[in-house]
Design a protein around this motif. Sequence first.
Motif, PDB file in Angstrom:
ATOM      1  N   ARG A 141      -6.002  -4.975 -14.866  1.00 58.04           N
ATOM      2  CA  ARG A 141      -7.384  -4.566 -14.670  1.00 58.04           C
ATOM      3  C   ARG A 141      -7.767  -3.488 -15.690  1.00 58.04           C
ATOM      4  NH1 ARG A 141      -8.806  -2.285  -8.914  1.00 58.04           N
ATOM      5  NH2 ARG A 141      -7.839  -4.173  -8.087  1.00 58.04           N
TER       6      ARG A 141
ATOM      7  N   PRO B  21      -4.829   0.272   4.074  1.00 64.56           N
ATOM      8  CA  PRO B  21      -3.774   1.269   4.338  1.00 64.56           C
ATOM      9  C   PRO B  21      -3.458   2.194   3.155  1.00 64.56           C
ATOM     10  CG  PRO B  21      -3.055  -0.955   4.938  1.00 64.56           C
ATOM     11  CD  PRO B  21      -4.320  -1.093   4.176  1.00 64.56           C
ATOM     12  N   ASN B  22      -4.061   1.974   1.993  1.00 67.42           N
ATOM     13  CA  ASN B  22      -3.821   2.895   0.884  1.00 67.42           C
ATOM     14  C   ASN B  22      -4.394   4.281   1.149  1.00 67.42           C
ATOM     15  OD1 ASN B  22      -2.299   1.553  -1.053  1.00 67.42           O
ATOM     16  ND2 ASN B  22      -4.076   0.365  -1.694  1.00 67.42           N
ATOM     17  N   LEU B  23      -5.442   4.325   1.999  1.00 70.41           N
ATOM     18  CA  LEU B  23      -6.090   5.593   2.347  1.00 70.41           C
ATOM     19  C   LEU B  23      -6.337   6.453   1.108  1.00 70.41           C
ATOM     20  CD1 LEU B  23      -3.990   6.508   5.522  1.00 70.41           C
ATOM     21  CD2 LEU B  23      -6.179   5.328   5.462  1.00 70.41           C
ATOM     22  N   CYS B  24      -7.006   5.870   0.125  1.00 70.68           N
ATOM     23  CA  CYS B  24      -7.224   6.583  -1.128  1.00 70.68           C
ATOM     24  C   CYS B  24      -8.071   7.818  -0.915  1.00 70.68           C
ATOM     25  CB  CYS B  24      -7.931   5.688  -2.147  1.00 70.68           C
ATOM     26  SG  CYS B  24      -6.959   4.317  -2.689  1.00 70.68           S
TER      27      CYS B  24
ATOM     28  N   SER C 198       0.854  -1.182   0.000  1.00 65.54           N
ATOM     29  CA  SER C 198       0.000   0.000   0.000  1.00 65.54           C
ATOM     30  C   SER C 198       0.888   1.230   0.000  1.00 65.54           C
ATOM     31  CB  SER C 198      -0.883   0.013   1.248  1.00 65.54           C
ATOM     32  OG  SER C 198      -0.061   0.208   2.380  1.00 65.54           O
ATOM     33  N   LYS C 199       0.253   2.374   0.001  1.00 63.87           N
ATOM     34  CA  LYS C 199       0.985   3.634   0.044  1.00 63.87           C
ATOM     35  C   LYS C 199       1.938   3.638   1.237  1.00 63.87           C
ATOM     36  CE  LYS C 199      -2.046   7.094  -0.822  1.00 63.87           C
ATOM     37  NZ  LYS C 199      -2.895   8.211  -0.410  1.00 63.87           N
TER      38      LYS C 199
ATOM     39  N   THR D 233     -16.887   1.749  -8.848  1.00 66.51           N
ATOM     40  CA  THR D 233     -17.791   0.791  -9.459  1.00 66.51           C
ATOM     41  C   THR D 233     -19.170   0.799  -8.809  1.00 66.51           C
ATOM     42  OG1 THR D 233     -16.860  -0.932  -8.066  1.00 66.51           O
ATOM     43  CG2 THR D 233     -16.031  -0.782 -10.326  1.00 66.51           C
TER      44      THR D 233
ATOM     45  N   ARG E  39      -8.148   3.126  -5.656  1.00 68.13           N
ATOM     46  CA  ARG E  39      -7.355   2.110  -6.353  1.00 68.13           C
ATOM     47  C   ARG E  39      -8.130   0.828  -6.569  1.00 68.13           C
ATOM     48  NH1 ARG E  39      -1.444   3.012  -6.193  1.00 68.13           N
ATOM     49  NH2 ARG E  39      -1.318   1.055  -7.281  1.00 68.13           N
ATOM     50  N   CYS E  40      -8.944   0.441  -5.589  1.00 65.29           N
ATOM     51  CA  CYS E  40      -9.587  -0.866  -5.680  1.00 65.29           C
ATOM     52  C   CYS E  40     -10.876  -0.820  -6.495  1.00 65.29           C
ATOM     53  CB  CYS E  40      -9.881  -1.417  -4.290  1.00 65.29           C
ATOM     54  SG  CYS E  40     -11.160  -0.509  -3.413  1.00 65.29           S
TER      55      CYS E  40
ATOM     56  N   ALA F 109     -20.980   2.183 -11.259  1.00 66.45           N
ATOM     57  CA  ALA F 109     -20.528   1.668 -12.553  1.00 66.45           C
ATOM     58  C   ALA F 109     -21.631   1.591 -13.595  1.00 66.45           C
ATOM     59  CB  ALA F 109     -19.903   0.295 -12.381  1.00 66.45           C
TER      60      ALA F 109
END
Lengths: 366, 325
Positions: A229, B289-292, A33-34, B316, B310-311, B319
């Motif tokens: 993707r 944890p990416n905390l987009c 992750s980031k 979507t 990101r996910c 979508a």
Amino acid sequence: MKVTFPHMGYMYVSLKGMLEYLGIDVVVPPPCSKRTLNLGVKHSPEFACLPLKLNIGNFIEARELGADTIMMAGGCGPCRFGYYAYVENEILKDLKIDYNLVVMEPPEKHIGELLGRIRKITGNRPWLQVIKALRFGFLKAKAVDEIENLSYQIRPRELVKGTTDRALEKSIDLVNEAATPTALTRALAQAKEVMAAVPADRGRPALKVALIGEIYTLLEPYSNVNIERHLGYLGVEVERAMMLSQWINDHLFMGVVRNLPSSDRFKKVASPYLNHFVGGHGEETVGSAVWYAQQGFAGAIQVLPFTCMPEIVAQSILPKVSENTGMPIMTLIMDEHSGEAGLITRLEAFIDLLQRKHEQKEALTS
Amino acid sequence: MKGYLGIDVGSVSTNIVFMDEDTHVLESLYLRTNGQPVVTVQRGLKQMRSQLPANTLVKGVGTTGSGRQLTGIVAGADAIKNEITAHAVAASHLVPGVQTVLEIGGQDSKIIILRDGVVADFAMNTVCAAGTGSFLDQQASRLNIAIEEFGDLALKGNAPVRIAGRCAVFAESDMIHKQQMGFNLEDILAGLCEALVRNYLNNVGKGKEILGPVVFQGGVAANVGMRKAFERALGIEVQIPKYFNVMGAVGAALLAKEAVSRGVPTRFKGFSVADREYKAGSFECDGCPNLCEVIEMAESGQVIARWGDRCGKWATALAAREAAI
């Protein structure tokens, strides 16, 4: 002993399966992750490539979860990756993070060498059990590859965007949870059903594009900004030149498993362009471009981490391959940038190019 | 009057053109994006509405540029295409038979190779911004000359100074050194143009077969010094199309025409888009944890699009509607 390892796509399924089969405690690092990247970038040399930085991040995050032993692949030859396990361990030592390090280097002559290294982790467990565990880990890798390959076919044809991704996640989890070979067979069958249930227009024709290049950036979706993707969303069927089970068989098992596609098929056709080892998978990358052109693929995309020497060698040869075979090839260099817009623009333009070329060809033949 | 709208939302400028059914460009606008793509597009549409006759019928809308998705949702676009395709379409329309397109914009530069009217190859600058419009802009303001005069001054240089062009930082420090050594401004500017062209050809154009006719477009094509430097380096005449600075928008309009020619009615929401209220909001997703940073676009209080995750969890969720756009 609590064993951890760096992430590389779904490799964790196979390694965790193998180690847990032997009753060894495993700590799977949190997905890249980031935060992983930030930790890695902070503590790694600036000129190192993206895989090293993510590895360091993985190890720091795994330590937070209690891991004390690193199991990692090594390698030999001019690619820097061969030293990464040792360099990473030094960096961790400087950070006062002490790990036991076990490097799984590909055997130079005989599979026995690999077994000797495995002993460091497996201790006095009987060899038969270790071999069974290796086989189990390999079967898991094969199962994961099979599911991933299904997703490449379904995603460009799905009716509702995102359903394939969810089914893929669920299927991988099923395989991941299986604890015995029997359970794995059942889980794989179930996973295939999950994938088959994705509503899709299965007969719809799709352009076929090969993903070639450096193994880490091919396998780890965080490092390639989810390229598979995005290509799927653009209606493209992907084939990845490097699958985990194939790599294990080629490099660790010295090809003992028959009837599995091997990277030899790439090396054989690389020779008019490049006929010796240039480190990493440079030779295979050139060969794979030729091979996919021969298979009638519409195009190929090479991905590599910024500063990757073997792939730069390959990159400079690919225009010639493209010119001779007529198959367009695009190169994408991966580094810390996480913005997807630039990647999507390039992918879209490349697919447009392939599409128009395809239409022209159709018009000529009909 | 009937016609098509093309909107190109780039990092630096937002361009809008109106094209009639015979693909003549009737109106074109060049606006600064100023980091506010939606507001700029609304302003542009308002201006376009006032310039066009009241009975104008928009038959289709196309968007391109890095803000194409966002603008496509706001305006209701029939074609949402990347800038490479749009630029290629526009160039081959305005200069039939073109085989090479050199394009240098504010933040990026690209080369497009066409054969038989179809894109055969392309490249975009990857890790380096040297040679783009914003670097020239910055150097012009450092030397205290207007960017419009840059090209003419460079043309007056008859002994171009050698400047390191591989990296914008190297180029700048090299220029300062040459300045301090006493070279005159015209020769330094001419040298800078040559250095940038050299960098472009080595970096973006490497390994590509550059055949004529060659078209040079994008904002930097206004700089005659750059054009001359290209001609000298390539040894071929370089053409600058009439609408060189709005080519992306011209391409988008052409693509819109193609999209609606298949008989689908336009999705254009009308010029009233300019008066509607759009609100962009964002929130941090704490699912992993990416905390987009997830961005939401609301039209009159209703969420019409989400992106940035990101996910794909949030994107979507809408979508089904996005597929309709």
